[in-house]
Structures are given as structure tokens and as C-alpha cells.
Motif scaffolding. Structure first.
Motif, PDB file in Angstrom:
ATOM      1  N   ASP A 290      -3.598  -4.298  -1.289  1.00  0.00           N
ATOM      2  CA  ASP A 290      -2.526  -3.354  -0.964  1.00  0.00           C
ATOM      3  C   ASP A 290      -1.209  -3.729  -1.625  1.00  0.00           C
ATOM      4  O   ASP A 290      -0.440  -2.864  -2.044  1.00  0.00           O
ATOM      5  N   GLN A 291      -0.952  -5.044  -1.717  1.00  0.00           N
ATOM      6  CA  GLN A 291       0.340  -5.497  -2.224  1.00  0.00           C
ATOM      7  C   GLN A 291       0.381  -5.633  -3.746  1.00  0.00           C
ATOM      8  O   GLN A 291       1.437  -5.453  -4.353  1.00  0.00           O
ATOM      9  N   ALA A 292      -0.757  -5.990  -4.360  1.00  0.00           N
ATOM     10  CA  ALA A 292      -0.709  -6.322  -5.784  1.00  0.00           C
ATOM     11  C   ALA A 292      -1.776  -5.644  -6.639  1.00  0.00           C
ATOM     12  O   ALA A 292      -1.698  -5.707  -7.866  1.00  0.00           O
ATOM     13  N   GLY A 293      -2.803  -5.051  -6.038  1.00  0.00           N
ATOM     14  CA  GLY A 293      -3.818  -4.359  -6.826  1.00  0.00           C
ATOM     15  C   GLY A 293      -5.046  -5.201  -7.108  1.00  0.00           C
ATOM     16  O   GLY A 293      -5.102  -6.398  -6.796  1.00  0.00           O
ATOM     17  N   PRO A 294      -6.074  -4.594  -7.738  1.00  0.00           N
ATOM     18  CA  PRO A 294      -7.353  -5.271  -7.928  1.00  0.00           C
ATOM     19  C   PRO A 294      -7.296  -6.492  -8.833  1.00  0.00           C
ATOM     20  O   PRO A 294      -8.041  -7.457  -8.635  1.00  0.00           O
ATOM     21  N   GLY A 295      -6.450  -6.469  -9.850  1.00  0.00           N
ATOM     22  CA  GLY A 295      -6.368  -7.619 -10.749  1.00  0.00           C
ATOM     23  C   GLY A 295      -6.045  -8.898 -10.011  1.00  0.00           C
ATOM     24  O   GLY A 295      -6.687  -9.944 -10.222  1.00  0.00           O
ATOM     25  N   TRP A 296      -5.064  -8.848  -9.129  1.00  0.00           N
ATOM     26  CA  TRP A 296      -4.682 -10.043  -8.370  1.00  0.00           C
ATOM     27  C   TRP A 296      -5.729 -10.415  -7.335  1.00  0.00           C
ATOM     28  O   TRP A 296      -5.888 -11.578  -6.990  1.00  0.00           O
ATOM     29  N   VAL A 297      -6.466  -9.406  -6.829  1.00  0.00           N
ATOM     30  CA  VAL A 297      -7.559  -9.717  -5.906  1.00  0.00           C
ATOM     31  C   VAL A 297      -8.600 -10.587  -6.599  1.00  0.00           C
ATOM     32  O   VAL A 297      -9.012 -11.637  -6.091  1.00  0.00           O
TER      33      VAL A 297
ATOM     34  N   GLY B 299      -7.889  -7.513   1.686  1.00  0.00           N
ATOM     35  CA  GLY B 299      -7.232  -6.237   1.935  1.00  0.00           C
ATOM     36  C   GLY B 299      -5.733  -6.298   1.698  1.00  0.00           C
ATOM     37  O   GLY B 299      -5.147  -5.397   1.082  1.00  0.00           O
ATOM     38  N   ILE B 300      -5.097  -7.367   2.169  1.00  0.00           N
ATOM     39  CA  ILE B 300      -3.645  -7.501   2.018  1.00  0.00           C
ATOM     40  C   ILE B 300      -3.262  -7.648   0.548  1.00  0.00           C
ATOM     41  O   ILE B 300      -2.319  -7.000   0.060  1.00  0.00           O
TER      42      ILE B 300
ATOM     43  N   GLN C 255     -20.067 -10.995   2.053  1.00  0.00           N
ATOM     44  CA  GLN C 255     -20.547  -9.684   1.632  1.00  0.00           C
ATOM     45  C   GLN C 255     -19.542  -8.579   1.927  1.00  0.00           C
ATOM     46  O   GLN C 255     -19.230  -7.765   1.057  1.00  0.00           O
ATOM     47  N   THR C 256     -18.995  -8.575   3.147  1.00  0.00           N
ATOM     48  CA  THR C 256     -18.043  -7.522   3.519  1.00  0.00           C
ATOM     49  C   THR C 256     -16.789  -7.581   2.657  1.00  0.00           C
ATOM     50  O   THR C 256     -16.281  -6.549   2.201  1.00  0.00           O
ATOM     51  N   GLY C 257     -16.275  -8.789   2.411  1.00  0.00           N
ATOM     52  CA  GLY C 257     -15.074  -8.944   1.610  1.00  0.00           C
ATOM     53  C   GLY C 257     -15.274  -8.520   0.169  1.00  0.00           C
ATOM     54  O   GLY C 257     -14.431  -7.814  -0.417  1.00  0.00           O
TER      55      GLY C 257
ATOM     56  N   ALA D 214     -12.678  -0.685  -3.101  1.00  0.00           N
ATOM     57  CA  ALA D 214     -11.269  -0.317  -3.274  1.00  0.00           C
ATOM     58  C   ALA D 214     -10.921  -0.204  -4.758  1.00  0.00           C
ATOM     59  O   ALA D 214     -10.175   0.702  -5.163  1.00  0.00           O
ATOM     60  N   THR D 215     -11.459  -1.084  -5.570  1.00  0.00           N
ATOM     61  CA  THR D 215     -11.212  -1.022  -7.009  1.00  0.00           C
ATOM     62  C   THR D 215     -11.809   0.249  -7.604  1.00  0.00           C
ATOM     63  O   THR D 215     -11.181   0.928  -8.423  1.00  0.00           O
ATOM     64  N   ALA D 216     -13.043   0.557  -7.200  1.00  0.00           N
ATOM     65  CA  ALA D 216     -13.702   1.760  -7.713  1.00  0.00           C
ATOM     66  C   ALA D 216     -12.923   3.016  -7.339  1.00  0.00           C
ATOM     67  O   ALA D 216     -12.749   3.926  -8.165  1.00  0.00           O
TER      68      ALA D 216
END
Length: 429
Positions: free
Chosen positions: A390-397, A386-387, A257-259, A266-268
Motif C-alpha cells: 500500500d505504501q510503496a508498491g510491488p517493487g518494494w514488496v 500488505g502495508i 502461502q497466504t502472504g 495485488a501485483t497482478a
């Protein structure tokens, strides 16, 4: 050592409901189980409200999100280790006595802490000590309470009991935050005073459970480290629990849930969403778990376990890919809510298997191992999300979430998982 055996399960898909002895009506008439359930509801509500109240208190006192986060991390780590200890105690001690000690211990701890708050004698080290001590008692109590269900509930009702427990879990999670926030507005000490009262109510209810909470097994043997961790060995050898536990580990890496909340928040924010939109998005995502818990009992009775597990396993990678293509912020919350809605159903099936296929002498240790492993992957996943963001943006998340959860979902395609029996069809040899 106990092993599982089952009868041929028949075809997949919709199945007729089990008979009246295994239905929800019979479970509602089970006084001892309902009393234990209500006791654990009060204890869970106290725990969830406390998890919100501690960081609020730290932020008010010192304004440090880092210190608030450190206390939260210490709570998770403590509860994770304590669950293994609690599992061992559940199999070798009087379960009612252990639960009472944990509840009364938290009652005394929170009552003292409340008094110190009223007098203004509170510091960050003291908050850390109280939070960690309370988390330790919670970690010990959880597997003990769950292990007791096997003795209070007939085999035909175990899956229904596991489904009802999901309502308690997601219900207290949903209620804890607003309760803590409302009471905190009245004064710093009020959330902790209310938490102490929930443990008092839980203790009173525990003492009114009439049935035995464990089977007769003599003195239970001598406690040792090897015995305490034997639950991990049972999980590793169990033909059903092993692949399910592997999926849970993979799922929790990216969809705890937290993740998941971190990813969509972060995306929003990166898309310039307002605080109102973000709040609505998180609310929609969180409501999915509670809605799923409310229907988990029906799913357990009407849907084959293989179908439930297959849908739960593959909803995560499909949902992650949908997040990648979502056209607006609100839809992010809807998609995550849909993924979370199937989690209580899968949990109910899983804990139904634990209760039915593991002997009472090992219930606590297996449940302790399950809780340890389920929590182990969560901080890793949260940090990883989170990492990557920060490094690649929401798409890669979202792509990473899809790949990890997709790899975990492969467990659902094994022959054992495609022909699962019902939990009540599994017996202990």
C-alpha cells in the motif's frame, strides 16, 4: 534431556539411496503408519475444507469480509496456542486416546452445527465459537499425531515418513477449497456435514492402529507450565534444529502461502490483469507445493540434507528478485511455484531430524513448539506485505521479500548446516 549426536556425514551432493529397510516400499508395507497417515488425511481434508467454508458462510450471512477475516485470525491464534498444549499432552498422555477425543469432539461439534444450519439457527457468534473450538482441537491433535510416528516407524524410515506427510499436507490443502466450494453450492450445511464425516472416518481408522503410539514411561510425571514449554528450550539448544527453525521463521515472514499469494494477486491487479489470469497465476503458484511433496521422498533418499537445505534457503531470495524482474503476470505464479516446490523437501528433512534426534518423551513438546513458532511469524508477514504494498508498491514488496529471506538463508552457510548428516544417522543419547 536428550541430545543429538551423529557420525561424520561425508561429502555433499548426490548420495546413494538407503537400503530396502529405509525405502518407500518398506514404508508402504508399514500398516500402522499408513493407517495413521490415512486417518490424518481425512482429518486434514476436513480441516482445510472448513477453513474455506467458514468465510463463505459468513459472507453469505452478513457480507462482511472483515468479520470473515476476524474468524480466520482467531482460528490461527487458537491453533497456535493449542499446539503447545497438544505437545505437552503427547508426552504425558495416551496419544491414541487424545487423538480420538479430538476427532470425536470435532465430529460432535460439526454434527451439531450442521443440524443448526439446516434449521436456520445460526449466528456470527455461534460460527466463531464452532470455528475456534474446532481449531483448538486441531491444534492439540497435530503434534500428537506427528509424535506417534517415532513409535510406528523404524529409524531408517523416519525421513521417508516425513516426506509422505508432506503429500498429505499439500494434498489436503489443494483438495480442501474445491471440495468446500462444490458442497457449498449444494447448500450451506453440506460442507460442514462432509467435514463431520471426515472426522468419523479418521476416528475409525485410528482405532485400527495396532501398534503403540508412545514408549512406556510410567505415569509421565506431573503436568506444569515449565514442562509444557520445554520444547522451546530443546529447539534453542539443538545444533541442527536451531538454525533450521531460524530459517523457517524468516521464510514464513515473507513466503508463507497466504502472504505470497497476496503479493502476486495485488501485483497482478495493479497491472490490470484479468480475473482469469489472476486465477491461473495463483493456481500455478499453489501447484508448486504439491509437486514438491510428490518428489520429496526421492529427494530425501537421493540428495544430501545440506544440499536440500541450501537450495531451499536460497531459492526464496533468488525467487523474490526474479519476481521483481518478471515481465508478465503468469510468470509470477511460475516463480512462486518453483519456490514452494522445494519447501516440502526441506520440511521432510527437518521433521526427519525431529523424529530421529529427539527422544519420545519430548517429541510432542518439541513438535508443539515448532508449530507455534512456524505460525507465529505468518500473520506478521502477511500484514507487513500488505502495508509495504500500500505504501510503496510491488517493487518494494519483492525487494523486502528478497532481503528478509536472504538474511534468513545465511543460516545455511554455517559449518553445521554445510555438513549435515542424514536424519537416520542422528541418534538420541
Amino acid at each position: 534431556m536428550t541430545t543429538a549426536r551423529w557420525r561424520p556425514p561425508g561429502r555433499l551432493g548426490l548420495a546413494p539411496p538407503v537400503d530396502g529397510t529405509g525405502g518407500s516400499r518398506a514404508l508402504l508395507r508399514n500398516r500402522d503408519f499408513q493407517t495413521l497417515w490415512t486417518s490424518r488425511f481425512f482429518a486434514g481434508l476436513g480441516k482445510e475444507s472448513g477453513e474455506v467454508a467458514y468465510p463463505l458462510l459468513v459472507l453469505v450471512l452478513v457480507g462482511s469480509a472483515a468479520q470473515a477475516g476476524a474468524i480466520g485470525a482467531a482460528q490461527v491464534a487458537t491453533a497456535m496456542v493449542a499446539s503447545v498444549v497438544g505437545g505437552a499432552l503427547a508426552d504425558r498422555s495416551n496419544r491414541r486416546a487424545v487423538l480420538l477425543v479430538c476427532d470425536l469432539g470435532r465430529l460432535a461439534l460439526l454434527a451439531l452445527f450442521t443440524a443448526l444450519l439446516f434449521t436456520g439457527h445460526v449466528s456470527i457468534p455461534l460460527i466463531l465459537c464452532v470455528a475456534v473450538s474446532s481449531a483448538a482441537l486441531t491444534g492439540v491433535a497435530n503434534p500428537v499425531a506427528m509424535a506417534a510416528i517415532k513409535q510406528l516407524v523404524p529409524a531408517a524410515q523416519l525421513a521417508d515418513a516425513a516426506a509422505q506427510n508432506q503429500i498429505r499436507l499439500f494434498g489436503t490443502t489443494a483438495l480442501g477449497a474445491p471440495v468446500a466450494g462444490s458442497l457449498f453450492n449444494l447448500g450451506r450445511a453440506f460442507p460442514f456435514a462432509a467435514e463431520a464425516l471426515t472426522y468419523l472416518a479418521s476416528s475409525v481408522l485410528l482405532m485400527s492402529v495396532r501398534g503403540p503410539m508412545q514408549a512406556d514411561r510410567g505415569d509421565g510425571g506431573r503436568w506444569n507450565l515449565r514442562g509444557a514449554v520445554s520444547g522451546f528450550a530443546v529447539l534453542a539448544r539443538h545444533p541442527i534444529l536451531r538454525p533450521m527453525m531460524a530459517w523457517i521463521l524468516g521464510f514464513n515472514l515473507v513466503f508463507t502461502q497466504t502472504g505470497a499469494f497476496l503479493a502476486i494477486i495485488a501485483t497482478a491487479e495493479s497491472q490490470g490483469a484479468s480475473h482469469l489470469q489472476i486465477g491461473m497465476t495463483v493456481s500455478l503458484a499453489g501447484s508448486g507445493g504439491l509437486l514438491g511433496a510428490l518428489v520429496a521422498g526421492l529427494v530425501v533418499r537421493w540428495v544430501r540434507p545440506s544440499t536440500t537445505f541450501l537450495v531451499a534457503a536460497w531459492s526464496a531470495p533468488v525467487g523474490a528478485l526474479a519476481l521483481l524482474m518478471a515481465p508478465n503476470v503468469i510468470l509470477l505464479g511460475v516463480i512462486v511455484g518453483c519456490v514452494f516446490a522445494v519447501v516440502p523437501c526441506a520440511n521432510a528433512v527437518f521433521y526427519g531430524y525431529v523424529a530421529a534426534s529427539v527422544g519420545d518423551d519430548l517429541q510432542g513438546r518439541v513438535l508443539g513448539a515448532v508449530m507455534f513458532l512456524a505460525m507465529l511469524s505468518q500473520p506478521v508477514g502477511i500484514l507487513g506485505i500488505g502495508i509495504v504494498f500500500d505504501q510503496a508498491g510491488p517493487g518494494w514488496v519483492f525487494l523486502t521479500m528478497a532481503c528478509v529471506s536472504g538474511a534468513a538463508a545465511l543460516c545455511s552457510l554455517t559449518p553445521v548446516m554445510r555438513a549435515l548428516p542424514r536424519p537416520e544417522e542422528v541418534s538420541v543419547a
